[in-house]
Design a protein around this motif. Sequence first.
Motif, PDB file in Angstrom:
ATOM      1  N   SER A   1      21.207  57.620  40.497  1.00  0.00           N
ATOM      2  CA  SER A   1      21.114  59.066  40.729  1.00  0.00           C
ATOM      3  C   SER A   1      19.809  59.459  41.407  1.00  0.00           C
TER       4      SER A   1
ATOM      5  N   CYS B   1      18.874  58.420  44.246  1.00  0.00           N
ATOM      6  CA  CYS B   1      19.268  58.605  45.650  1.00  0.00           C
ATOM      7  C   CYS B   1      20.611  59.315  45.774  1.00  0.00           C
ATOM      8  N   HIS B   2      21.554  58.951  44.928  1.00  0.00           N
ATOM      9  CA  HIS B   2      22.920  59.466  45.035  1.00  0.00           C
ATOM     10  C   HIS B   2      23.069  60.757  44.236  1.00  0.00           C
ATOM     11  N   GLN B   3      22.891  61.869  44.924  1.00  0.00           N
ATOM     12  CA  GLN B   3      23.012  63.175  44.276  1.00  0.00           C
ATOM     13  C   GLN B   3      24.214  63.946  44.813  1.00  0.00           C
ATOM     14  N   GLU B   4      24.970  63.305  45.716  1.00  0.00           N
ATOM     15  CA  GLU B   4      26.157  63.970  46.257  1.00  0.00           C
ATOM     16  C   GLU B   4      27.232  64.079  45.170  1.00  0.00           C
ATOM     17  N   LYS B   5      28.173  64.991  45.380  1.00  0.00           N
ATOM     18  CA  LYS B   5      29.257  65.177  44.424  1.00  0.00           C
ATOM     19  C   LYS B   5      30.108  63.911  44.390  1.00  0.00           C
ATOM     20  N   ARG B   6      30.377  63.408  43.207  1.00  0.00           N
ATOM     21  CA  ARG B   6      31.157  62.179  43.017  1.00  0.00           C
ATOM     22  C   ARG B   6      32.618  62.423  43.337  1.00  0.00           C
TER      23      ARG B   6
ATOM     24  N   TYR C   1      32.932  51.513  48.315  1.00  0.00           N
ATOM     25  CA  TYR C   1      32.342  51.867  47.027  1.00  0.00           C
ATOM     26  C   TYR C   1      31.942  50.635  46.219  1.00  0.00           C
TER      27      TYR C   1
END
Length: 174
Positions: free
Chosen positions: A135, A137-142, A171
């Motif tokens: 999280s 880096c990856h804050q985009e909507k899952r 993925y």
Amino acid sequence: MLCGCDPVTLHKVTSTIFDGVPSLPPPEQLCQEYQVTKVEDEKKKDNVKVASDAAAAGSSHLPYREKRCNACHDKTQDSGLIKPKAQLCFVCHPKIIKGSMAHGPAAVGSCLECHEPHSSNYPALMKTEKAKLCSGCHQEKRLALAMHQKVSSNGMFCVDCHDPHGGASAYFLR
């Protein structure tokens, strides 16, 4: 399908998401195959030895722990490294990316985005605990947000289903 997951993880995921999933077979049946693969895996991991007490308290890079600085460092180079930073980890870990799809940082040799080079308070030289690492880096909507929330609320982490280095599927599903 999570066909790369071990049976226990696969059961944990499916029983979290779906009702009525049958229980696992008896441990002796489940562990029989695990013991065979575990012995094979131990032979492959000779260069990644981390004492169990060190793993519980964190981790350290084997060359660093053994004071073999020259395995990575070269004082005659301007960079101080035996290879350019983006190529260094691949000297000892050439097959860390499995499959045709690679996670961005791993693909370009930015291993230090997630890992510490010498030692860490976390396993696998991680920069932070595995519950928080992705999280960062990856804050985009899952995609499949409800499933991800349910799985994480049951104590599972991204790496339980996704290979952080890459894989054969989008993925990087295990």
